[in-house]
Design an enzyme around this catalytic site. Structure first.
Site, PDB file in Angstrom:
ATOM      1  N   HIS A   1      -7.579  -1.000   5.623  1.00 23.15           N
ATOM      2  CA  HIS A   1      -6.535  -0.103   6.146  1.00 23.15           C
ATOM      3  C   HIS A   1      -6.389   1.080   5.188  1.00 23.15           C
ATOM      4  O   HIS A   1      -6.435   2.239   5.595  1.00 23.15           O
ATOM      5  CB  HIS A   1      -5.240  -0.880   6.296  1.00 23.15           C
ATOM      6  CG  HIS A   1      -4.076  -0.071   6.783  1.00 23.15           C
ATOM      7  ND1 HIS A   1      -4.021   0.462   8.056  1.00 23.15           N
ATOM      8  CD2 HIS A   1      -2.923   0.306   6.176  1.00 23.15           C
ATOM      9  CE1 HIS A   1      -2.874   1.126   8.191  1.00 23.15           C
ATOM     10  NE2 HIS A   1      -2.202   1.050   7.068  1.00 23.15           N
TER      11      HIS A   1
ATOM     12  N   HIS B   1       0.841  -1.197   0.000  1.00 18.67           N
ATOM     13  CA  HIS B   1       0.000   0.000   0.000  1.00 18.67           C
ATOM     14  C   HIS B   1       0.874   1.245   0.000  1.00 18.67           C
ATOM     15  O   HIS B   1       2.100   1.147   0.088  1.00 18.67           O
ATOM     16  CB  HIS B   1      -1.010  -0.015   1.156  1.00 18.67           C
ATOM     17  CG  HIS B   1      -0.426   0.052   2.534  1.00 18.67           C
ATOM     18  ND1 HIS B   1       0.397  -0.911   3.052  1.00 18.67           N
ATOM     19  CD2 HIS B   1      -0.567   0.984   3.516  1.00 18.67           C
ATOM     20  CE1 HIS B   1       0.735  -0.591   4.299  1.00 18.67           C
ATOM     21  NE2 HIS B   1       0.174   0.567   4.605  1.00 18.67           N
TER      22      HIS B   1
ATOM     23  N   HIS C   1       1.308   3.930   2.018  1.00 20.49           N
ATOM     24  CA  HIS C   1       1.802   4.688   3.175  1.00 20.49           C
ATOM     25  C   HIS C   1       3.327   4.844   3.143  1.00 20.49           C
ATOM     26  O   HIS C   1       4.039   3.943   2.701  1.00 20.49           O
ATOM     27  CB  HIS C   1       1.364   4.023   4.486  1.00 20.49           C
ATOM     28  CG  HIS C   1      -0.078   4.284   4.814  1.00 20.49           C
ATOM     29  ND1 HIS C   1      -0.804   3.488   5.671  1.00 20.49           N
ATOM     30  CD2 HIS C   1      -0.923   5.266   4.404  1.00 20.49           C
ATOM     31  CE1 HIS C   1      -2.047   3.966   5.765  1.00 20.49           C
ATOM     32  NE2 HIS C   1      -2.137   5.041   5.003  1.00 20.49           N
TER      33      HIS C   1
ATOM     34  N   ASP D   1      -0.111  -3.925   6.211  1.00 16.72           N
ATOM     35  CA  ASP D   1      -0.757  -3.439   7.434  1.00 16.72           C
ATOM     36  C   ASP D   1      -2.209  -3.912   7.533  1.00 16.72           C
ATOM     37  O   ASP D   1      -3.039  -3.256   8.170  1.00 16.72           O
ATOM     38  CB  ASP D   1      -0.729  -1.903   7.489  1.00 16.72           C
ATOM     39  CG  ASP D   1       0.666  -1.367   7.767  1.00 16.72           C
ATOM     40  OD1 ASP D   1       1.591  -2.171   7.994  1.00 16.72           O
ATOM     41  OD2 ASP D   1       0.828  -0.125   7.758  1.00 16.72           O
TER      42      ASP D   1
ATOM     43  N   ASP E   1       5.699   4.625   5.159  1.00 16.70           N
ATOM     44  CA  ASP E   1       6.589   3.642   5.789  1.00 16.70           C
ATOM     45  C   ASP E   1       6.621   2.314   5.034  1.00 16.70           C
ATOM     46  O   ASP E   1       7.200   1.340   5.513  1.00 16.70           O
ATOM     47  CB  ASP E   1       6.211   3.433   7.266  1.00 16.70           C
ATOM     48  CG  ASP E   1       4.774   2.961   7.454  1.00 16.70           C
ATOM     49  OD1 ASP E   1       3.874   3.472   6.760  1.00 16.70           O
ATOM     50  OD2 ASP E   1       4.554   2.070   8.295  1.00 16.70           O
ATOM     51  N   HIS E   2       6.003   2.295   3.854  1.00 11.39           N
ATOM     52  CA  HIS E   2       6.044   1.081   3.023  1.00 11.39           C
ATOM     53  C   HIS E   2       6.629   1.353   1.638  1.00 11.39           C
ATOM     54  O   HIS E   2       6.984   0.417   0.922  1.00 11.39           O
ATOM     55  CB  HIS E   2       4.642   0.468   2.911  1.00 11.39           C
ATOM     56  CG  HIS E   2       4.111   0.043   4.261  1.00 11.39           C
ATOM     57  ND1 HIS E   2       4.091  -1.262   4.668  1.00 11.39           N
ATOM     58  CD2 HIS E   2       3.664   0.778   5.314  1.00 11.39           C
ATOM     59  CE1 HIS E   2       3.630  -1.315   5.921  1.00 11.39           C
ATOM     60  NE2 HIS E   2       3.358  -0.090   6.329  1.00 11.39           N
TER      61      HIS E   2
ATOM     62  N   HIS F   1       4.702  -4.718  10.429  1.00 12.60           N
ATOM     63  CA  HIS F   1       5.218  -4.107  11.670  1.00 12.60           C
ATOM     64  C   HIS F   1       5.428  -5.139  12.770  1.00 12.60           C
ATOM     65  O   HIS F   1       4.751  -6.175  12.797  1.00 12.60           O
ATOM     66  CB  HIS F   1       4.223  -3.064  12.211  1.00 12.60           C
ATOM     67  CG  HIS F   1       4.112  -1.831  11.375  1.00 12.60           C
ATOM     68  ND1 HIS F   1       4.837  -0.689  11.614  1.00 12.60           N
ATOM     69  CD2 HIS F   1       3.344  -1.565  10.289  1.00 12.60           C
ATOM     70  CE1 HIS F   1       4.523   0.237  10.710  1.00 12.60           C
ATOM     71  NE2 HIS F   1       3.612  -0.279   9.882  1.00 12.60           N
TER      72      HIS F   1
HETATM   73 FE    FE Z   1       2.703   0.780   8.195  1.00  9.59          FE
HETATM   74 ZN    ZN Z   2      -0.039   1.542   6.598  1.00 10.95          ZN
END
Ligand code: FE
Ligand code: ZN
Length: 253
Positions: free
Chosen positions: A112, A54, A56, A131, A58-59, A169
């Site tokens: 999400h 996805h 975001h 996530d 942090d990905h 995570h």
């Molecule tokens: Fe994340």
């Molecule tokens: Zn995420």
């Protein structure tokens, strides 16, 4: 085929799936470039692709630099092609993507985010869930509905039980405390909690996990269980109502 876990940022996991014969690899959800580059350089790996679950930050944080350095091709969901940076190969729901020995089917699992997907390397029974499904937890619902997230988790629940789950995570210990609160007689969960605490203390990840273990212990996959429903003091709830209540409680946990 081998999976290497790469710790990134505070508590993110990126993964390298490596074909040990050709030394070629795909990076799944590179949060940041450096830890990936370090591993690739040290281990003589030919990084060919980035796969994103996805959009975001942090990905996808490593997409740009990894493309610059290794000329990787970025693979993601077609409906998110405007927010997956550097995307080259947009895939549709249930499409199979193949390159030499890498072969994965993608599934759209919204909740999400609206464009979240998972990658199933079905030959090796590996599932990268981003996530959406965490070990002993699930992602927050940011863009979807409870029902979408519930359906996405049910889709995952139907993979072969020996499937290995790799999530985005390291939230497992905190998640497990929530599971125990509403599923207090789950003996398997109690044993798992002490194992996981030991792993974390010794600096090891709690990932990967089997789908069977998640079905037995992850409360978000257990909303059809009567004992859990009773602990929520809902009157004759459906599994979806149970799931929604649990998700709300977890947001404030
Ligand atoms: Fe994340
Ligand atoms: Zn995420």
């Amino acid at each position: 085929m081998k999976v290497e876990i790469i710790k990134c940022l505070e508590d993110n996991y990126s993964y390298l799936i490596i074909d040990e014969d050709s030394r070629q690899a795909c990076a799944i959800d590179p949060s940041e470039p450096e830890p990936i580059i370090n591993f690739v350089e040290k281990n003589n790996i030919n990084l060919k692709f980035v796969l994103n679950t996805h959009h975001h930050f942090d990905h996808i944080g490593g997409n740009k630099d990894l493309k610059k350095k290794y000329n990787v091709k970025v693979v993601g969901f077609i409906e998110d092609k405007n927010r997956i940076p550097e995307i080259d190969i947009p895939l549709k729901d249930k499409q199979v993507w193949k390159y030499e020995k890498f072969e994965a089917k993608i599934f759209h699992i919204p909740g999400h985010t609206s464009g979240h997907i998972c990658f199933n390397f079905f030959n090796e029974k590996l599932l990268f869930t981003g996530d959406t499904l965490f070990s002993l937890g699930c992602g927050r619902i940011f863009e979807g509905t409870y029902e979408q997230m519930f359906n996405s988790l049910n889709l995952i629940k139907n993979f072969p039980k020996e499937t290995m789950i790799f999530c985005g995570h390291e939230y497992t210990v905190k998640n497990s405390e929530f599971c125990l609160m509403y599923d207090p007689n789950n003996e398997k969960l109690k044993r798992k909690i002490s194992e996981n605490k030991k792993k974390i203390k010794e600096g090891f990840p709690t990932i990967p996990v089997t789908l069977q273990d998640e079905i037995d212990m992850n409360i978000f996959l257990r909303s059809d269980q009567k004992n859990i429903q009773r602990n929520l003091s809902l009157i004759e709830p459906t599994p979806l109502e149970t799931f929604s209540k649990l998700r709300d409680l977890k947001d404030n946990f």
